[in-house]
Design an enzyme around this catalytic site. Structure first.
Site, PDB file in Angstrom:
ATOM      1  N   HIS A   1       0.881  -1.194  -0.011  1.00 62.30           N
ATOM      2  CA  HIS A   1       0.143  -0.071  -0.037  1.00 62.30           C
ATOM      3  C   HIS A   1       0.844   1.173  -0.064  1.00 62.30           C
ATOM      4  O   HIS A   1       2.048   1.112  -0.127  1.00 62.30           O
ATOM      5  CB  HIS A   1      -0.804  -0.017   1.206  1.00 62.30           C
ATOM      6  CG  HIS A   1      -0.222  -0.434   2.341  1.00 62.30           C
ATOM      7  ND1 HIS A   1       0.670   0.537   2.919  1.00 62.30           N
ATOM      8  CD2 HIS A   1      -0.260  -1.269   3.446  1.00 62.30           C
ATOM      9  CE1 HIS A   1       1.111   0.137   4.051  1.00 62.30           C
ATOM     10  NE2 HIS A   1       0.514  -0.966   4.382  1.00 62.30           N
TER      11      HIS A   1
ATOM     12  N   HIS B   1       4.104   1.271   2.253  1.00 61.28           N
ATOM     13  CA  HIS B   1       5.199   0.723   1.705  1.00 61.28           C
ATOM     14  C   HIS B   1       5.854   1.473   0.627  1.00 61.28           C
ATOM     15  O   HIS B   1       7.123   1.659   0.298  1.00 61.28           O
ATOM     16  CB  HIS B   1       4.744  -0.738   1.127  1.00 61.28           C
ATOM     17  CG  HIS B   1       4.071  -1.641   2.049  1.00 61.28           C
ATOM     18  ND1 HIS B   1       2.822  -2.286   1.974  1.00 61.28           N
ATOM     19  CD2 HIS B   1       4.746  -2.448   3.204  1.00 61.28           C
ATOM     20  CE1 HIS B   1       2.622  -2.772   2.923  1.00 61.28           C
ATOM     21  NE2 HIS B   1       3.686  -3.221   3.590  1.00 61.28           N
TER      22      HIS B   1
HETATM   23  P1  AMP Z   1       4.962  -4.933   6.424  1.00 60.09           P
HETATM   24  O1  AMP Z   1       4.725  -5.512   4.873  1.00 60.09           O
HETATM   25  O2  AMP Z   1       3.847  -4.924   7.480  1.00 60.09           O
HETATM   26  O3  AMP Z   1       6.127  -5.926   7.275  1.00 60.09           O
HETATM   27  O4  AMP Z   1       5.883  -3.678   6.617  1.00 60.09           O
HETATM   28  C1  AMP Z   1       6.983  -3.595   5.798  1.00 60.09           C
HETATM   29  C2  AMP Z   1       7.348  -2.059   6.277  1.00 60.09           C
HETATM   30  O5  AMP Z   1       6.331  -1.120   5.614  1.00 60.09           O
HETATM   31  C3  AMP Z   1       7.669  -1.960   7.593  1.00 60.09           C
HETATM   32  O6  AMP Z   1       9.147  -1.071   7.694  1.00 60.09           O
HETATM   33  C4  AMP Z   1       6.556  -1.093   8.203  1.00 60.09           C
HETATM   34  O7  AMP Z   1       6.711  -0.314   9.286  1.00 60.09           O
HETATM   35  C5  AMP Z   1       6.394  -0.215   6.953  1.00 60.09           C
HETATM   36  N1  AMP Z   1       4.765   0.204   6.902  1.00 60.09           N
HETATM   37  C6  AMP Z   1       3.595  -0.341   7.144  1.00 60.09           C
HETATM   38  N2  AMP Z   1       2.462   0.380   7.215  1.00 60.09           N
HETATM   39  C7  AMP Z   1       3.123   1.398   6.979  1.00 60.09           C
HETATM   40  C8  AMP Z   1       2.319   3.060   7.169  1.00 60.09           C
HETATM   41  N3  AMP Z   1       1.131   3.180   7.204  1.00 60.09           N
HETATM   42  N4  AMP Z   1       3.172   4.179   7.003  1.00 60.09           N
HETATM   43  C9  AMP Z   1       4.711   3.779   6.657  1.00 60.09           C
HETATM   44  N5  AMP Z   1       5.305   2.670   6.639  1.00 60.09           N
HETATM   45  C10 AMP Z   1       4.595   1.656   6.788  1.00 60.09           C
END
Ligand code: AMP
Length: 291
Positions: A34, A37
Protein backbone atom coordinates in the site's frame (compact mmCIF):
# COMPACT_ATOMS: atom_id res chain seq x y z
CA UNK A 1 13.16 -4.34 -12.61
CA UNK A 2 14.20 -7.96 -12.28
CA UNK A 3 12.57 -10.46 -9.94
CA UNK A 4 14.75 -12.89 -8.00
CA UNK A 5 13.55 -15.95 -6.15
CA UNK A 6 16.90 -17.45 -5.20
CA UNK A 7 19.40 -16.15 -2.67
CA UNK A 8 22.30 -16.93 -5.02
CA UNK A 9 20.91 -14.99 -7.98
CA UNK A 10 20.08 -11.98 -5.80
CA UNK A 11 23.62 -12.12 -4.40
CA UNK A 12 25.04 -12.03 -7.94
CA UNK A 13 22.95 -8.94 -8.70
CA UNK A 14 24.13 -7.26 -5.51
CA UNK A 15 27.77 -8.04 -6.14
CA UNK A 16 27.52 -6.63 -9.69
CA UNK A 17 26.09 -3.42 -8.18
CA UNK A 18 29.04 -3.28 -5.79
CA UNK A 19 31.55 -3.83 -8.58
CA UNK A 20 29.98 -0.90 -10.40
CA UNK A 21 30.42 1.26 -7.28
CA UNK A 22 26.70 1.61 -6.54
CA UNK A 23 25.24 1.81 -3.06
CA UNK A 24 22.15 -0.22 -2.21
CA UNK A 25 18.90 0.71 -0.48
CA UNK A 26 16.67 -2.07 0.81
CA UNK A 27 12.98 -2.15 1.76
CA UNK A 28 11.85 -5.39 3.43
CA UNK A 29 8.09 -6.03 3.28
CA UNK A 30 5.52 -8.79 3.62
CA UNK A 31 3.68 -7.66 0.51
CA UNK A 32 0.01 -6.64 0.09
CA UNK A 33 1.66 -3.34 -0.70
CA UNK A 34 0.00 0.00 0.00
CA UNK A 35 1.01 3.66 0.02
CA UNK A 36 2.89 3.18 3.31
CA UNK A 37 5.22 0.63 1.71
CA UNK A 38 5.44 2.72 -1.46
CA UNK A 39 6.53 5.79 0.53
CA UNK A 40 9.49 3.78 1.89
CA UNK A 41 10.33 2.52 -1.59
CA UNK A 42 10.14 6.01 -3.13
CA UNK A 43 12.38 7.37 -0.38
CA UNK A 44 14.92 4.60 -1.02
CA UNK A 45 14.67 5.31 -4.75
CA UNK A 46 15.42 8.98 -4.18
CA UNK A 47 18.38 8.31 -1.87
CA UNK A 48 20.15 5.23 -3.25
CA UNK A 49 21.80 4.15 -6.50
CA UNK A 50 20.16 0.72 -6.52
CA UNK A 51 17.00 -0.34 -4.70
CA UNK A 52 16.03 -3.86 -3.64
CA UNK A 53 12.55 -4.63 -2.29
CA UNK A 54 11.74 -7.97 -0.68
CA UNK A 55 8.32 -9.53 -0.32
CA UNK A 56 8.33 -12.41 2.13
CA UNK A 57 5.55 -13.39 4.52
CA UNK A 58 7.80 -14.61 7.31
CA UNK A 59 6.24 -17.61 9.06
CA UNK A 60 8.63 -17.28 12.01
CA UNK A 61 7.14 -13.99 13.18
CA UNK A 62 3.58 -15.33 13.36
CA UNK A 63 2.35 -17.12 16.50
CA UNK A 64 0.08 -20.18 16.36
CA UNK A 65 -3.01 -17.98 16.78
CA UNK A 66 -1.82 -15.35 14.31
CA UNK A 67 -2.98 -14.86 10.74
CA UNK A 68 -0.07 -16.42 8.80
CA UNK A 69 -2.23 -18.55 6.51
CA UNK A 70 -4.80 -15.82 5.87
CA UNK A 71 -2.30 -12.94 5.59
CA UNK A 72 -3.15 -11.06 2.34
CA UNK A 73 -0.93 -12.12 -0.58
CA UNK A 74 -1.15 -10.53 -4.01
CA UNK A 75 2.13 -10.92 -5.81
CA UNK A 76 0.88 -9.90 -9.27
CA UNK A 77 -0.50 -6.59 -8.06
CA UNK A 78 2.54 -6.00 -5.82
CA UNK A 79 4.83 -6.63 -8.81
CA UNK A 80 3.08 -3.96 -10.88
CA UNK A 81 3.12 -1.47 -8.01
CA UNK A 82 6.83 -1.82 -7.29
CA UNK A 83 7.74 -1.93 -10.94
CA UNK A 84 6.14 1.52 -11.36
CA UNK A 85 8.41 2.93 -8.63
CA UNK A 86 11.51 2.19 -10.70
CA UNK A 87 13.23 -0.19 -8.29
CA UNK A 88 16.01 -2.43 -9.59
CA UNK A 89 15.35 -5.77 -7.94
CA UNK A 90 12.38 -7.52 -6.36
CA UNK A 91 13.33 -10.42 -4.09
CA UNK A 92 10.52 -12.95 -3.55
CA UNK A 93 12.09 -15.97 -1.88
CA UNK A 94 10.16 -19.10 -0.90
CA UNK A 95 10.03 -20.18 2.74
CA UNK A 96 12.52 -22.98 1.95
CA UNK A 97 14.94 -20.47 0.46
CA UNK A 98 15.02 -18.44 3.68
CA UNK A 99 14.62 -21.39 6.07
CA UNK A 100 16.29 -24.35 4.35
CA UNK A 101 16.22 -27.68 6.18
CA UNK A 102 18.59 -27.59 9.14
CA UNK A 103 18.73 -23.77 9.30
CA UNK A 104 17.61 -23.61 12.92
CA UNK A 105 19.70 -20.63 14.04
CA UNK A 106 17.71 -17.69 15.30
CA UNK A 107 18.48 -14.22 16.59
CA UNK A 108 17.80 -13.42 20.25
CA UNK A 109 15.98 -10.07 20.16
CA UNK A 110 17.29 -7.16 22.23
CA UNK A 111 15.69 -6.47 25.63
CA UNK A 112 13.65 -3.64 24.14
CA UNK A 113 11.56 -6.36 22.43
CA UNK A 114 10.22 -7.76 25.71
CA UNK A 115 7.35 -5.37 26.42
CA UNK A 116 4.30 -4.38 24.38
CA UNK A 117 4.24 -6.31 21.10
CA UNK A 118 6.82 -8.75 22.50
CA UNK A 119 4.55 -9.58 25.41
CA UNK A 120 1.37 -9.69 23.32
CA UNK A 121 2.97 -11.82 20.59
CA UNK A 122 5.52 -14.24 22.10
CA UNK A 123 8.21 -15.15 19.57
CA UNK A 124 7.22 -12.35 17.19
CA UNK A 125 10.40 -10.32 17.50
CA UNK A 126 12.63 -13.40 17.39
CA UNK A 127 11.07 -14.04 13.98
CA UNK A 128 11.43 -10.40 12.92
CA UNK A 129 15.07 -10.20 14.03
CA UNK A 130 15.96 -13.54 12.45
CA UNK A 131 14.44 -12.73 9.07
CA UNK A 132 15.86 -9.20 8.99
CA UNK A 133 19.35 -10.47 9.91
CA UNK A 134 19.11 -13.04 7.12
CA UNK A 135 17.83 -10.48 4.62
CA UNK A 136 20.54 -8.00 5.61
CA UNK A 137 23.15 -10.72 5.08
CA UNK A 138 21.71 -11.62 1.69
CA UNK A 139 21.16 -8.08 0.36
CA UNK A 140 24.01 -6.38 2.26
CA UNK A 141 22.34 -2.98 1.89
CA UNK A 142 23.92 0.33 2.84
CA UNK A 143 20.51 1.67 3.88
CA UNK A 144 17.41 -0.19 5.07
CA UNK A 145 14.07 1.62 5.23
CA UNK A 146 11.53 0.98 7.99
CA UNK A 147 8.22 2.66 8.85
CA UNK A 148 7.48 4.36 12.17
CA UNK A 149 4.06 2.73 11.93
CA UNK A 150 5.68 -0.30 13.59
CA UNK A 151 7.58 1.80 16.09
CA UNK A 152 8.76 -0.96 18.42
CA UNK A 153 9.90 -3.04 15.44
CA UNK A 154 11.93 -0.07 14.18
CA UNK A 155 13.62 0.31 17.59
CA UNK A 156 14.24 -3.45 17.85
CA UNK A 157 15.89 -3.47 14.42
CA UNK A 158 18.04 -0.43 15.29
CA UNK A 159 19.22 -2.19 18.47
CA UNK A 160 19.83 -5.47 16.69
CA UNK A 161 21.86 -3.79 13.95
CA UNK A 162 23.97 -1.98 16.56
CA UNK A 163 24.27 -5.05 18.78
CA UNK A 164 25.33 -7.40 15.99
CA UNK A 165 27.53 -4.80 14.22
CA UNK A 166 25.57 -5.15 10.98
CA UNK A 167 26.91 -2.50 8.57
CA UNK A 168 23.59 -0.96 7.53
CA UNK A 169 22.03 2.43 8.30
CA UNK A 170 18.41 2.10 9.38
CA UNK A 171 16.30 4.90 7.92
CA UNK A 172 13.00 5.63 9.67
CA UNK A 173 10.07 6.85 7.60
CA UNK A 174 6.84 8.57 8.71
CA UNK A 175 3.51 6.76 8.98
CA UNK A 176 1.22 7.17 5.98
CA UNK A 177 -2.45 7.49 6.89
CA UNK A 178 -5.87 7.37 5.29
CA UNK A 179 -7.85 10.62 4.97
CA UNK A 180 -9.47 9.89 8.34
CA UNK A 181 -6.23 9.18 10.20
CA UNK A 182 -6.23 5.38 10.07
CA UNK A 183 -2.65 4.21 9.58
CA UNK A 184 -2.34 2.23 6.37
CA UNK A 185 -1.81 -1.46 7.07
CA UNK A 186 -2.13 -4.63 5.04
CA UNK A 187 -4.40 -5.87 7.85
CA UNK A 188 -6.93 -3.06 7.23
CA UNK A 189 -8.20 -5.30 4.42
CA UNK A 190 -9.72 -7.56 7.10
CA UNK A 191 -12.00 -4.80 8.41
CA UNK A 192 -15.69 -4.94 7.48
CA UNK A 193 -17.36 -1.58 6.72
CA UNK A 194 -18.48 -1.02 10.33
CA UNK A 195 -15.07 -1.93 11.72
CA UNK A 196 -13.41 0.33 9.17
CA UNK A 197 -15.56 3.23 10.39
CA UNK A 198 -14.52 2.57 13.98
CA UNK A 199 -10.80 2.03 13.31
CA UNK A 200 -9.65 5.70 13.09
CA UNK A 201 -10.45 6.03 16.82
CA UNK A 202 -6.92 4.71 17.46
CA UNK A 203 -5.43 7.75 15.77
CA UNK A 204 -7.93 10.07 17.44
CA UNK A 205 -6.92 8.66 20.83
CA UNK A 206 -3.25 9.27 20.03
CA UNK A 207 -4.08 12.78 18.85
CA UNK A 208 -5.95 13.44 22.10
CA UNK A 209 -2.85 12.45 24.06
CA UNK A 210 -0.64 14.57 21.81
CA UNK A 211 -2.94 17.59 22.23
CA UNK A 212 -2.89 17.24 26.01
CA UNK A 213 0.89 17.08 26.01
CA UNK A 214 1.09 20.11 23.67
CA UNK A 215 -1.05 22.00 26.20
CA UNK A 216 1.59 21.36 28.86
CA UNK A 217 0.48 18.11 30.51
CA UNK A 218 3.47 16.04 31.63
CA UNK A 219 1.72 13.34 33.61
CA UNK A 220 1.84 10.14 31.54
CA UNK A 221 -1.20 8.68 33.29
CA UNK A 222 -3.25 11.73 32.27
CA UNK A 223 -2.36 11.03 28.62
CA UNK A 224 -3.15 7.36 29.09
CA UNK A 225 -6.55 8.25 30.54
CA UNK A 226 -7.22 10.57 27.58
CA UNK A 227 -6.41 7.75 25.17
CA UNK A 228 -8.65 5.28 26.97
CA UNK A 229 -11.52 7.78 27.18
CA UNK A 230 -11.34 8.43 23.45
CA UNK A 231 -11.12 4.70 22.65
CA UNK A 232 -14.20 4.05 24.80
CA UNK A 233 -16.20 6.11 22.26
CA UNK A 234 -15.97 3.07 19.96
CA UNK A 235 -17.17 0.11 22.05
CA UNK A 236 -16.30 -2.36 19.27
CA UNK A 237 -12.64 -1.45 19.73
CA UNK A 238 -11.06 -3.59 22.45
CA UNK A 239 -7.90 -2.08 23.90
CA UNK A 240 -4.96 -4.44 24.43
CA UNK A 241 -2.55 -1.84 25.71
CA UNK A 242 -1.92 1.88 25.64
CA UNK A 243 1.24 3.42 26.96
CA UNK A 244 3.33 6.55 27.10
CA UNK A 245 6.93 5.36 26.93
CA UNK A 246 10.42 6.70 26.46
CA UNK A 247 11.00 6.90 22.70
CA UNK A 248 14.32 5.02 22.90
CA UNK A 249 14.04 2.52 25.75
CA UNK A 250 10.26 2.02 25.37
CA UNK A 251 10.03 1.88 29.16
CA UNK A 252 6.75 3.38 30.43
CA UNK A 253 7.03 6.90 31.81
CA UNK A 254 5.46 8.47 34.86
CA UNK A 255 6.47 12.01 33.95
CA UNK A 256 6.88 12.74 30.26
CA UNK A 257 10.44 13.54 29.35
CA UNK A 258 10.51 13.88 25.55
CA UNK A 259 11.20 12.35 23.15
CA UNK A 260 8.44 9.96 24.14
CA UNK A 261 6.01 7.80 22.25
CA UNK A 262 2.35 6.96 22.83
CA UNK A 263 1.51 3.47 21.58
CA UNK A 264 -1.79 1.64 21.25
CA UNK A 265 -2.69 -1.93 20.34
CA UNK A 266 -6.36 -2.83 19.97
CA UNK A 267 -8.61 -5.43 18.43
CA UNK A 268 -11.58 -4.62 16.24
CA UNK A 269 -13.46 -7.86 15.70
CA UNK A 270 -10.81 -10.36 14.64
CA UNK A 271 -8.35 -7.71 13.46
CA UNK A 272 -5.48 -6.50 15.61
CA UNK A 273 -4.24 -2.96 14.89
CA UNK A 274 -1.32 -0.96 16.32
CA UNK A 275 -0.50 2.72 16.03
CA UNK A 276 1.64 5.34 17.75
CA UNK A 277 2.49 9.02 17.89
CA UNK A 278 5.73 10.70 18.93
CA UNK A 279 5.94 13.46 21.54
CA UNK A 280 8.89 15.79 21.19
CA UNK A 281 11.99 15.47 19.03
CA UNK A 282 10.99 14.46 15.53
CA UNK A 283 7.37 14.59 16.73
CA UNK A 284 4.80 13.97 14.11
CA UNK A 285 2.20 16.44 13.07
CA UNK A 286 -1.00 14.95 14.31
CA UNK A 287 -3.49 15.74 11.58
CA UNK A 288 -1.79 15.17 8.26
CA UNK A 289 -1.91 12.24 5.88
CA UNK A 290 1.69 11.42 6.72
CA UNK A 291 2.79 11.40 10.36
P1 AMP B 1 5.03 -5.06 6.50
O1 AMP B 1 4.80 -5.42 5.08
O2 AMP B 1 3.77 -4.85 7.29
O3 AMP B 1 6.02 -5.98 7.18
O4 AMP B 1 5.73 -3.62 6.50
C1 AMP B 1 6.92 -3.40 5.79
C2 AMP B 1 7.44 -2.04 6.14
O5 AMP B 1 6.47 -1.05 5.79
C3 AMP B 1 7.72 -1.88 7.65
O6 AMP B 1 8.92 -1.14 7.82
C4 AMP B 1 6.52 -1.08 8.11
O7 AMP B 1 6.76 -0.31 9.27
C5 AMP B 1 6.26 -0.20 6.91
N1 AMP B 1 4.88 0.30 6.93
C6 AMP B 1 3.75 -0.41 7.07
N2 AMP B 1 2.67 0.40 7.10
C7 AMP B 1 3.15 1.67 6.98
C8 AMP B 1 2.54 2.97 6.95
N3 AMP B 1 1.23 3.13 7.05
N4 AMP B 1 3.34 4.03 6.81
C9 AMP B 1 4.69 3.89 6.71
N5 AMP B 1 5.32 2.70 6.73
C10 AMP B 1 4.56 1.60 6.87
Amino acid sequence: MRTYEQVQSLRSFVSACRTDGHNIGFVPTMGALHEGHLSLIRRARSECDRVVVSIFVNPMQFGPDDDYSSYPRNLDQDGSLVSATGIDALFVPSVDEIYPAGADTSVEPPAIARRWEGEARPGHFRGVCTVCAKLFNIVQPDFAYFGRKDYQQLKVIQRMVAGLCIPVSVVQCPTVREYDGLALSSRNAYLNPEERLAAPVLHRALQAAHALWSDGEHDAEALNRAMRTKLAEAPSVKLEYSTVADAESLEPLTTIDPPAVCMIAARIGATRLIDNILLGNGAERSSTSSS
